[in-house]
Write a protein that holds these residues in place. Structure first.
Motif, PDB file in Angstrom:
ATOM      1  N   MET A 132       0.849  -1.194   0.000  1.00 50.70           N
ATOM      2  CA  MET A 132       0.000   0.000   0.000  1.00 50.70           C
ATOM      3  C   MET A 132       0.885   1.246   0.000  1.00 50.70           C
ATOM      4  O   MET A 132       1.812   1.352   0.797  1.00 50.70           O
ATOM      5  CB  MET A 132      -0.919   0.005   1.232  1.00 50.70           C
ATOM      6  N   SER A 133       0.573   2.177  -0.891  1.00 46.16           N
ATOM      7  CA  SER A 133       1.373   3.392  -1.000  1.00 46.16           C
ATOM      8  C   SER A 133       1.092   4.330   0.164  1.00 46.16           C
ATOM      9  O   SER A 133       0.119   4.170   0.923  1.00 46.16           O
ATOM     10  CB  SER A 133       1.057   4.106  -2.317  1.00 46.16           C
ATOM     11  N   VAL A 134       1.965   5.329   0.279  1.00 49.73           N
ATOM     12  CA  VAL A 134       1.801   6.318   1.337  1.00 49.73           C
ATOM     13  C   VAL A 134       0.476   7.064   1.170  1.00 49.73           C
ATOM     14  O   VAL A 134      -0.243   7.319   2.145  1.00 49.73           O
ATOM     15  CB  VAL A 134       2.989   7.305   1.320  1.00 49.73           C
ATOM     16  N   GLN A 135       0.124   7.398  -0.078  1.00 48.51           N
ATOM     17  CA  GLN A 135      -1.122   8.117  -0.334  1.00 48.51           C
ATOM     18  C   GLN A 135      -2.335   7.273   0.042  1.00 48.51           C
ATOM     19  O   GLN A 135      -3.315   7.780   0.605  1.00 48.51           O
ATOM     20  CB  GLN A 135      -1.194   8.510  -1.811  1.00 48.51           C
ATOM     21  N   ASP A 136      -2.266   5.956  -0.241  1.00 52.73           N
ATOM     22  CA  ASP A 136      -3.369   5.067   0.118  1.00 52.73           C
ATOM     23  C   ASP A 136      -3.527   4.993   1.631  1.00 52.73           C
ATOM     24  O   ASP A 136      -4.657   5.000   2.155  1.00 52.73           O
ATOM     25  CB  ASP A 136      -3.130   3.674  -0.454  1.00 52.73           C
ATOM     26  N   ARG A 137      -2.404   4.885   2.339  1.00 52.09           N
ATOM     27  CA  ARG A 137      -2.482   4.848   3.808  1.00 52.09           C
ATOM     28  C   ARG A 137      -3.045   6.151   4.356  1.00 52.09           C
ATOM     29  O   ARG A 137      -3.836   6.150   5.315  1.00 52.09           O
ATOM     30  CB  ARG A 137      -1.102   4.566   4.401  1.00 52.09           C
ATOM     31  N   LEU A 138      -2.634   7.260   3.732  1.00 50.18           N
ATOM     32  CA  LEU A 138      -3.155   8.557   4.167  1.00 50.18           C
ATOM     33  C   LEU A 138      -4.653   8.649   3.921  1.00 50.18           C
ATOM     34  O   LEU A 138      -5.412   9.105   4.800  1.00 50.18           O
ATOM     35  CB  LEU A 138      -2.425   9.677   3.424  1.00 50.18           C
ATOM     36  N   ASP A 139      -5.102   8.212   2.755  1.00 48.52           N
ATOM     37  CA  ASP A 139      -6.532   8.242   2.450  1.00 48.52           C
ATOM     38  C   ASP A 139      -7.322   7.361   3.414  1.00 48.52           C
ATOM     39  O   ASP A 139      -8.424   7.724   3.862  1.00 48.52           O
ATOM     40  CB  ASP A 139      -6.775   7.772   1.019  1.00 48.52           C
ATOM     41  N   THR A 140      -6.764   6.185   3.751  1.00 55.25           N
ATOM     42  CA  THR A 140      -7.431   5.287   4.701  1.00 55.25           C
ATOM     43  C   THR A 140      -7.550   5.932   6.065  1.00 55.25           C
ATOM     44  O   THR A 140      -8.598   5.840   6.731  1.00 55.25           O
ATOM     45  CB  THR A 140      -6.652   3.965   4.809  1.00 55.25           C
ATOM     46  N   SER A 141      -6.491   6.600   6.499  1.00 57.85           N
ATOM     47  CA  SER A 141      -6.511   7.269   7.804  1.00 57.85           C
ATOM     48  C   SER A 141      -7.534   8.392   7.830  1.00 57.85           C
ATOM     49  O   SER A 141      -8.255   8.569   8.821  1.00 57.85           O
ATOM     50  CB  SER A 141      -5.118   7.819   8.133  1.00 57.85           C
ATOM     51  N   VAL A 142      -7.602   9.139   6.732  1.00 58.69           N
ATOM     52  CA  VAL A 142      -8.566  10.242   6.662  1.00 58.69           C
ATOM     53  C   VAL A 142      -9.992   9.715   6.702  1.00 58.69           C
ATOM     54  O   VAL A 142     -10.857  10.258   7.407  1.00 58.69           O
ATOM     55  CB  VAL A 142      -8.327  11.075   5.387  1.00 58.69           C
ATOM     56  N   ARG A 143     -10.266   8.644   5.965  1.00 62.14           N
ATOM     57  CA  ARG A 143     -11.609   8.052   5.980  1.00 62.14           C
ATOM     58  C   ARG A 143     -11.965   7.525   7.365  1.00 62.14           C
ATOM     59  O   ARG A 143     -13.107   7.696   7.824  1.00 62.14           O
ATOM     60  CB  ARG A 143     -11.698   6.928   4.945  1.00 62.14           C
ATOM     61  N   ALA A 144     -10.998   6.894   8.030  1.00 61.46           N
ATOM     62  CA  ALA A 144     -11.247   6.384   9.386  1.00 61.46           C
ATOM     63  C   ALA A 144     -11.532   7.529  10.351  1.00 61.46           C
ATOM     64  O   ALA A 144     -12.432   7.438  11.200  1.00 61.46           O
ATOM     65  CB  ALA A 144     -10.055   5.560   9.864  1.00 61.46           C
ATOM     66  N   TRP A 145     -10.768   8.626  10.202  1.00 60.11           N
ATOM     67  CA  TRP A 145     -10.982   9.779  11.082  1.00 60.11           C
ATOM     68  C   TRP A 145     -12.365  10.391  10.846  1.00 60.11           C
ATOM     69  O   TRP A 145     -13.067  10.746  11.800  1.00 60.11           O
ATOM     70  CB  TRP A 145      -9.895  10.815  10.831  1.00 60.11           C
ATOM     71  N   ARG A 146     -12.758  10.496   9.581  1.00 57.85           N
ATOM     72  CA  ARG A 146     -14.071  11.065   9.281  1.00 57.85           C
ATOM     73  C   ARG A 146     -15.195  10.177   9.796  1.00 57.85           C
ATOM     74  O   ARG A 146     -16.195  10.678  10.320  1.00 57.85           O
ATOM     75  CB  ARG A 146     -14.210  11.261   7.769  1.00 57.85           C
ATOM     76  N   ALA A 147     -15.030   8.865   9.677  1.00 54.05           N
ATOM     77  CA  ALA A 147     -16.053   7.940  10.171  1.00 54.05           C
ATOM     78  C   ALA A 147     -16.156   8.030  11.693  1.00 54.05           C
ATOM     79  O   ALA A 147     -17.259   8.018  12.261  1.00 54.05           O
ATOM     80  CB  ALA A 147     -15.717   6.517   9.740  1.00 54.05           C
ATOM     81  N   ARG A 148     -14.996   8.125  12.346  1.00 54.46           N
ATOM     82  CA  ARG A 148     -14.999   8.234  13.809  1.00 54.46           C
ATOM     83  C   ARG A 148     -15.640   9.540  14.250  1.00 54.46           C
ATOM     84  O   ARG A 148     -16.427   9.573  15.207  1.00 54.46           O
ATOM     85  CB  ARG A 148     -13.561   8.132  14.322  1.00 54.46           C
ATOM     86  N   SER A 149     -15.333  10.635  13.563  1.00 54.39           N
ATOM     87  CA  SER A 149     -15.941  11.927  13.895  1.00 54.39           C
ATOM     88  C   SER A 149     -17.449  11.900  13.664  1.00 54.39           C
ATOM     89  O   SER A 149     -18.213  12.473  14.438  1.00 54.39           O
ATOM     90  CB  SER A 149     -15.303  13.038  13.058  1.00 54.39           C
ATOM     91  N   ALA A 150     -17.871  11.211  12.592  1.00 51.27           N
ATOM     92  CA  ALA A 150     -19.310  11.106  12.317  1.00 51.27           C
ATOM     93  C   ALA A 150     -20.019  10.328  13.425  1.00 51.27           C
ATOM     94  O   ALA A 150     -21.122  10.697  13.847  1.00 51.27           O
ATOM     95  CB  ALA A 150     -19.533  10.436  10.968  1.00 51.27           C
ATOM     96  N   ARG A 151     -19.399   9.240  13.882  1.00 53.68           N
ATOM     97  CA  ARG A 151     -20.009   8.464  14.975  1.00 53.68           C
ATOM     98  C   ARG A 151     -20.104   9.294  16.246  1.00 53.68           C
ATOM     99  O   ARG A 151     -21.117   9.234  16.961  1.00 53.68           O
ATOM    100  CB  ARG A 151     -19.190   7.196  15.231  1.00 53.68           C
ATOM    101  N   ARG A 152     -19.054  10.044  16.515  1.00 59.48           N
ATOM    102  CA  ARG A 152     -19.080  10.883  17.716  1.00 59.48           C
ATOM    103  C   ARG A 152     -20.142  11.973  17.603  1.00 59.48           C
ATOM    104  O   ARG A 152     -20.870  12.252  18.566  1.00 59.48           O
ATOM    105  CB  ARG A 152     -17.698  11.501  17.936  1.00 59.48           C
ATOM    106  N   GLY A 153     -20.239  12.581  16.434  1.00 61.73           N
ATOM    107  CA  GLY A 153     -21.269  13.587  16.236  1.00 61.73           C
ATOM    108  C   GLY A 153     -22.669  13.007  16.366  1.00 61.73           C
ATOM    109  O   GLY A 153     -23.564  13.642  16.929  1.00 61.73           O
ATOM    110  N   ALA A 154     -22.859  11.795  15.862  1.00 59.43           N
ATOM    111  CA  ALA A 154     -24.156  11.132  15.983  1.00 59.43           C
ATOM    112  C   ALA A 154     -24.481  10.840  17.443  1.00 59.43           C
ATOM    113  O   ALA A 154     -25.647  10.969  17.867  1.00 59.43           O
ATOM    114  CB  ALA A 154     -24.152   9.833  15.175  1.00 59.43           C
ATOM    115  N   ALA A 155     -23.463  10.459  18.228  1.00 58.06           N
ATOM    116  CA  ALA A 155     -23.684  10.191  19.656  1.00 58.06           C
ATOM    117  C   ALA A 155     -24.116  11.460  20.376  1.00 58.06           C
ATOM    118  O   ALA A 155     -25.036  11.446  21.212  1.00 58.06           O
ATOM    119  CB  ALA A 155     -22.419   9.619  20.285  1.00 58.06           C
ATOM    120  N   VAL A 156     -23.472  12.585  20.056  1.00 59.38           N
ATOM    121  CA  VAL A 156     -23.852  13.863  20.663  1.00 59.38           C
ATOM    122  C   VAL A 156     -25.278  14.232  20.260  1.00 59.38           C
ATOM    123  O   VAL A 156     -26.088  14.676  21.089  1.00 59.38           O
ATOM    124  CB  VAL A 156     -22.864  14.970  20.252  1.00 59.38           C
ATOM    125  N   GLY A 157     -25.619  14.034  18.971  1.00 57.17           N
ATOM    126  CA  GLY A 157     -26.972  14.333  18.508  1.00 57.17           C
ATOM    127  C   GLY A 157     -28.025  13.474  19.183  1.00 57.17           C
ATOM    128  O   GLY A 157     -29.094  13.965  19.567  1.00 57.17           O
TER     129      GLY A 157
END
Length: 352
Positions: free
Chosen positions: A1-26
């Protein structure tokens, strides 16, 4: 896996985690709205949802004066005060546990609530002899507020002599807790039966003392603290990574503890001065927040405030349902429910 792919995976994971947290607050916010409506409808004079809505739309001068008086002069101030006090205690508890790196830290366990109780007891016992240019109704909350700030100063003074380390702050807080509890006991021992009854009722912690003036006063203090809390969000999150890591990133941890300690003192004083001693809220709410949204204080602080408000509004509803004639003080309900709630949080917490 390239560096860009790992970066994209990390960004998607961070966004999913933030979405779950926002949903919990809502979700917590929606649950709180439902509990607020339940709190407004329950009481000796029950209201149906339709009657509540009609009375609310008609306003304080509506045709049904009895319903308007019950809603706008009794229930609504108590419910709003529960939101303010619960939110303030939840915020104060989370910030205390963060700066002290201690899961047992809270306004109650560090003696702030005990100091407020001592100040209130003095006002109740010697109020008529105190020559203070304030209204009579404000004397007890004012003395509780001043005593809370005095306890904060005492804890910080002791800690400063030993370097302001977290463990020193905790030990100083425990010492202050026992000190003010002893003074409380002394005042109760000296009080007459009539005065003792008033002191004990205040120490129970109750929303029955709430009125619009008290709501405005406590609300203004909490509102003034919110921008200061928002400024420390990233610093508090960084501190949870460990003190060494925080200092390596340039964070002055001693200055942070000093600022946050003052903020938590103001929040606690505003919360307990008008309602009395309410335990466990500031201890449980931070654990629930971390279990649900993790250590990121952008989400943990709002969730701790929502959880504190949820606990106190729930206690208000339960207190009315348990006693049809007069509501049981919410401080008793939170104390009884606090232990199993904390045990449930500990047993179900699996990390983040």
């Amino acid at each position: 896996m390239s560096v860009q792919d790992r970066l994209d995976t990390s960004v998607r994971a961070w966004r999913a985690r933030s979405a779950r947290r926002g949903a919990a607050v809502g979700a917590a916010l929606l649950l709180l709205v439902g509990l607020v409506l339940a709190d407004l409808m329950t009481g000796p004079s029950a209201m149906s949802p339709g009657a509540l809505w009609q009375t609310f739309l008609a306003g304080p001068q509506g045709a049904d004066r009895a319903a308007a008086a019950i809603l706008f002069q009794i229930r609504l101030p108590q419910t709003v005060m529960a939101l303010i006090v619960g939110g303030a205690l939840g915020l104060a508890g989370l910030m205390m546990q963060t700066i002290l790196a201690n899961p047992l830290a809270s306004p109650f366990t560090l003696g702030f609530s005990a100091a407020a109780g001592f100040g209130a007891a003095l006002a109740i016992m010697f109020g008529s002899a105190m020559i203070v240019p304030v209204p009579t109704w404000l004397l007890t909350p004012l003395c509780a507020f001043v005593a809370t700030l005095s306890a904060t100063a005492l804890v910080w003074l002791v800690a400063r002599l030993k370097g302001s380390q977290p463990e020193v702050l905790v030990l100083a807080g425990i010492a202050v807790l026992f000190f003010f509890q002893s003074l409380q006991s002394l005042v109760q021992f000296m009080a007459s039966p009539e005065v003792l009854q008033q002191i004990v009722f205040w120490l129970f912690g109750s929303l029955l003392k709430a009125n619009w003036t008290a709501v405005k006063t406590a609300g203004v203090i909490v509102a003034l603290c919110l921008p200061l809390i928002a400024r420390e969000t990233w610093a508090l999150t960084t501190l949870r990574m460990g003190e060494a890591n925080a200092e390596s990133l340039g964070l002055d941890t001693d200055a942070l503890r000093r600022r946050v300690f003052l903020i938590t003192a103001a929040l606690t004083a505003a919360a307990v001065s008008f309602t009395g001693t309410i335990g466990f809220v500031g201890l449980i709410a931070p654990h629930v927040a971390r279990a649900m949204v993790g250590e990121d204080h952008r989400f943990a602080l709002p969730f701790a405030a929502l959880t504190g408000a949820l606990i106190l509004v729930s206690a208000s509803v339960v207190s009315k349902l348990l006693s049809s004639g007069a509501a049981i003080p919410v401080g008793i309900v939170t104390a009884v429910a606090g232990i199993p709630m904390l045990a449930a949080v500990i047993l179900t917490h699996r990390g983040n």
